[in-house]
Scaffold this motif. Structure first.
Motif, PDB file in Angstrom:
ATOM      1  N   MET A  10      45.059  53.850  27.851  1.00  0.00           N
ATOM      2  CA  MET A  10      44.470  54.436  29.219  1.00  0.00           C
ATOM      3  C   MET A  10      45.862  54.722  30.314  1.00  0.00           C
ATOM      4  N   ARG A  11      45.795  55.801  30.881  1.00  0.00           N
ATOM      5  CA  ARG A  11      46.803  56.226  31.652  1.00  0.00           C
ATOM      6  C   ARG A  11      46.260  56.725  33.103  1.00  0.00           C
ATOM      7  N   THR A  12      44.948  57.157  33.238  1.00  0.00           N
ATOM      8  CA  THR A  12      44.596  57.566  34.405  1.00  0.00           C
ATOM      9  C   THR A  12      43.139  56.780  34.861  1.00  0.00           C
ATOM     10  N   LEU A  13      43.075  56.978  36.027  1.00  0.00           N
ATOM     11  CA  LEU A  13      41.621  56.337  36.643  1.00  0.00           C
ATOM     12  C   LEU A  13      40.475  56.970  36.235  1.00  0.00           C
ATOM     13  N   ASP A  14      40.599  58.319  35.876  1.00  0.00           N
ATOM     14  CA  ASP A  14      39.230  58.933  35.314  1.00  0.00           C
ATOM     15  C   ASP A  14      38.908  58.419  34.262  1.00  0.00           C
ATOM     16  N   GLU A  15      39.907  58.189  33.079  1.00  0.00           N
ATOM     17  CA  GLU A  15      39.796  57.274  31.759  1.00  0.00           C
ATOM     18  C   GLU A  15      39.054  55.970  32.212  1.00  0.00           C
ATOM     19  N   LEU A  16      39.262  55.173  33.214  1.00  0.00           N
ATOM     20  CA  LEU A  16      38.638  54.120  33.607  1.00  0.00           C
ATOM     21  C   LEU A  16      37.143  54.546  33.809  1.00  0.00           C
ATOM     22  N   LYS A  17      36.861  55.462  34.464  1.00  0.00           N
ATOM     23  CA  LYS A  17      35.462  55.905  34.655  1.00  0.00           C
ATOM     24  C   LYS A  17      34.821  55.891  33.466  1.00  0.00           C
ATOM     25  N   ALA A 170      42.805  42.634  34.664  1.00  0.00           N
ATOM     26  CA  ALA A 170      43.502  43.409  33.854  1.00  0.00           C
ATOM     27  C   ALA A 170      42.838  43.223  32.560  1.00  0.00           C
ATOM     28  N   ARG A 171      42.434  42.369  32.291  1.00  0.00           N
ATOM     29  CA  ARG A 171      41.923  41.948  30.595  1.00  0.00           C
ATOM     30  C   ARG A 171      40.662  42.687  30.663  1.00  0.00           C
ATOM     31  N   GLY A 172      39.889  42.857  31.658  1.00  0.00           N
ATOM     32  CA  GLY A 172      38.534  43.539  31.974  1.00  0.00           C
ATOM     33  C   GLY A 172      38.873  44.966  31.393  1.00  0.00           C
ATOM     34  N   VAL A 173      39.913  45.658  31.823  1.00  0.00           N
ATOM     35  CA  VAL A 173      40.160  46.921  31.566  1.00  0.00           C
ATOM     36  C   VAL A 173      40.863  47.121  30.407  1.00  0.00           C
ATOM     37  N   GLY A 174      41.223  46.006  29.545  1.00  0.00           N
ATOM     38  CA  GLY A 174      41.670  46.335  28.172  1.00  0.00           C
ATOM     39  C   GLY A 174      42.999  45.685  27.959  1.00  0.00           C
ATOM     40  N   MET A 175      43.538  45.135  28.918  1.00  0.00           N
ATOM     41  CA  MET A 175      45.026  44.358  28.671  1.00  0.00           C
ATOM     42  C   MET A 175      44.880  43.136  28.046  1.00  0.00           C
ATOM     43  N   ASP A 176      45.350  42.934  26.700  1.00  0.00           N
ATOM     44  CA  ASP A 176      45.173  41.897  26.171  1.00  0.00           C
ATOM     45  C   ASP A 176      45.966  40.912  26.750  1.00  0.00           C
ATOM     46  N   CYS A 177      47.292  41.060  27.152  1.00  0.00           N
ATOM     47  CA  CYS A 177      48.301  40.046  27.411  1.00  0.00           C
ATOM     48  C   CYS A 177      49.103  40.927  28.467  1.00  0.00           C
ATOM     49  N   PRO A 178      48.669  41.033  29.666  1.00  0.00           N
ATOM     50  CA  PRO A 178      49.450  41.847  30.664  1.00  0.00           C
ATOM     51  C   PRO A 178      50.834  41.207  31.296  1.00  0.00           C
ATOM     52  N   LYS A 179      51.659  41.968  31.369  1.00  0.00           N
ATOM     53  CA  LYS A 179      53.034  41.504  31.756  1.00  0.00           C
ATOM     54  C   LYS A 179      53.242  41.428  33.170  1.00  0.00           C
ATOM     55  N   VAL A 180      53.706  40.349  33.953  1.00  0.00           N
ATOM     56  CA  VAL A 180      53.386  40.241  35.179  1.00  0.00           C
ATOM     57  C   VAL A 180      54.781  40.002  35.757  1.00  0.00           C
ATOM     58  N   ALA A 181      55.105  40.755  36.753  1.00  0.00           N
ATOM     59  CA  ALA A 181      56.469  40.662  37.541  1.00  0.00           C
ATOM     60  C   ALA A 181      56.200  39.639  38.697  1.00  0.00           C
ATOM     61  N   ALA A 182      57.043  38.673  38.903  1.00  0.00           N
ATOM     62  CA  ALA A 182      56.751  37.859  40.000  1.00  0.00           C
ATOM     63  C   ALA A 182      57.808  38.491  40.837  1.00  0.00           C
ATOM     64  N   LEU A 183      57.535  39.147  42.168  1.00  0.00           N
ATOM     65  CA  LEU A 183      58.425  40.109  42.628  1.00  0.00           C
ATOM     66  C   LEU A 183      59.090  39.190  43.570  1.00  0.00           C
ATOM     67  N   ALA A 184      60.570  39.674  44.064  1.00  0.00           N
ATOM     68  CA  ALA A 184      61.288  38.963  44.970  1.00  0.00           C
ATOM     69  C   ALA A 184      62.358  40.059  45.439  1.00  0.00           C
ATOM     70  N   ALA A 185      63.250  39.840  46.334  1.00  0.00           N
ATOM     71  CA  ALA A 185      64.246  40.973  46.933  1.00  0.00           C
ATOM     72  C   ALA A 185      65.402  40.901  45.673  1.00  0.00           C
ATOM     73  N   SER A 292      38.138  57.261  45.741  1.00  0.00           N
ATOM     74  CA  SER A 292      38.811  55.885  45.888  1.00  0.00           C
ATOM     75  C   SER A 292      37.662  54.954  45.745  1.00  0.00           C
ATOM     76  N   LYS A 293      36.664  54.955  46.310  1.00  0.00           N
ATOM     77  CA  LYS A 293      35.395  54.198  46.183  1.00  0.00           C
ATOM     78  C   LYS A 293      34.820  54.205  44.910  1.00  0.00           C
ATOM     79  N   LEU A 294      34.660  55.575  44.381  1.00  0.00           N
ATOM     80  CA  LEU A 294      34.160  55.661  42.781  1.00  0.00           C
ATOM     81  C   LEU A 294      35.205  54.977  41.960  1.00  0.00           C
ATOM     82  N   TYR A 295      36.461  55.110  41.969  1.00  0.00           N
ATOM     83  CA  TYR A 295      37.492  54.324  41.189  1.00  0.00           C
ATOM     84  C   TYR A 295      37.279  53.003  41.252  1.00  0.00           C
ATOM     85  N   SER A 296      37.195  52.382  42.603  1.00  0.00           N
ATOM     86  CA  SER A 296      37.101  51.246  42.803  1.00  0.00           C
ATOM     87  C   SER A 296      35.806  50.740  42.175  1.00  0.00           C
TER      88      SER A 296
END
Length: 307
Positions: A10-17, A170-185, A292-296
């Motif tokens: 999946m690469r687009t929000l239209d595919e999410l629909k 993320a798992r709900g939309v199909g990510m089995d094991c999402p990669k999480v970046a803990a952000l900093a400067a 945006s409301k529809l995608y959400s």
């Protein structure tokens, strides 16, 4: 390592629909549906067969605005509620009449007050956090961002819950094991910078299975979190650097700036839900477009099975 890619690439929000159509038996409770953009989203969702609705609010206003957007209400339940449409919409979800809560023409404060009501609310005992999913032009994947709208300066333990909330979506939309970046400067641990300390601890907690169903790495600066080239140039080698699925920000200011930068500078499309309650909450701004409301709404539908 687990597969961390989206189902069907999946690469687009239209595919999410398209995926959301598989959850078409769900019912969405709308708090004060007397809003043009909300009703446009309701119309689009009905036309695409995504879900059913219960619309709360002033009945006359809902019917008047529905006529203006050519929305046929004959197959949609409309509940007259002038005094407290937010409370009525939340009660519908609490009592099992609906599966998802959607914000209409009410303030965020009023809706969250109802969500947190001890008698009929949707409290789960967990922290509430915003989970946004972006489709950014010229990028090869969808990107999650959390938390850009709810928690001002989360503690370490609150960051754990924020990450868990995002992973669930993320798992709900199909990510089995999402990669999480803990952000900093910066990408180096610096005791003078709390964000780097928290990021390092979050990484270690995940490695010891104190945080599950994802891979966390941090601290990572934004460039080496999303760019393989930047990660290579800085000699950062990890499963997350350069291929992040979820950006977990240290403060609301960072999240808010990234969110709006994606929207205004990168012309991104976005879907957004609030996670952490007993049901997904579509808490878009009243200024957001019907698209945006529809995608959400689609994001809430596909993630609801994880709630």
């Amino acid at each position: 390592m687990k597969n961390c890619n989206l189902e069907a690439d999946m690469r687009t929000l239209d595919e999410l629909k398209t995926v959301a159509k598989n959850e078409s038996n769900q019912i969405v409770s709308v708090a004060n549906a007397a809003d043009m953009e909300v009703l446009k989203a309701v119309k689009a969702a009905k036309e695409e067969g995504l879900c059913s609705f219960i619309l709360f609010g002033n009945e006359n206003e809902i019917y008047t605005l529905s006529d203006k957007v050519a929305l046929d209400l004959s197959s949609i339940k409309v509940e007259a509620e002038d005094v407290n449409p937010a409370g009525a919409a939340v009660k519908a979800v609490h009592e099992g009449e609906a599966d998802i809560l959607m914000k209409g023409n009410v303030s965020t404060k009023a809706l969250l007050k109802a969500v947190l009501n001890k008698e009929y609310g949707l409290r789960s005992g967990k922290i509430l956090s915003q989970v946004a999913l972006f489709e950014i032009p010229n990028q090869d994947r969808l990107l999650f961002l959390t938390d850009a709208g709810m928690n001002i300066a989360p503690t370490l333990l609150e960051k754990v819950e924020i990450i868990n909330n995002a992973v669930k979506v993320a798992r709900g939309v199909g990510m089995d094991c999402p990669k999480v970046a803990a952000l900093a400067a910066v990408e180096i641990v610096n005791p003078s910078m709390q964000a780097t300390m928290d990021a390092a601890i979050l990484t270690q907690m995940q490695k010891r299975n104190q945080i599950s169903d994802c891979i966390i790495d941090g601290p990572l600066a934004f460039d080496n979190a999303v760019s393989p080239l930047a990660a290579e140039q800085k000699n950062i080698h990890s499963d997350v650097a350069g291929s992040t699925d979820i950006i977990a920000v240290p403060t609301i200011e960072v999240g808010n700036a990234l969110y709006k930068s994606f929207m205004y500078f990168a012309d991104a499309k976005v879907a957004s839900v609030v996670s952490g309650a007993n049901a997904p909450i579509v808490l878009t701004s009243r200024a957001d477009s019907a698209a945006s409301k529809l995608y959400s709404l689609a994001l809430a539908l596909v993630s609801a099975k994880k709630f």
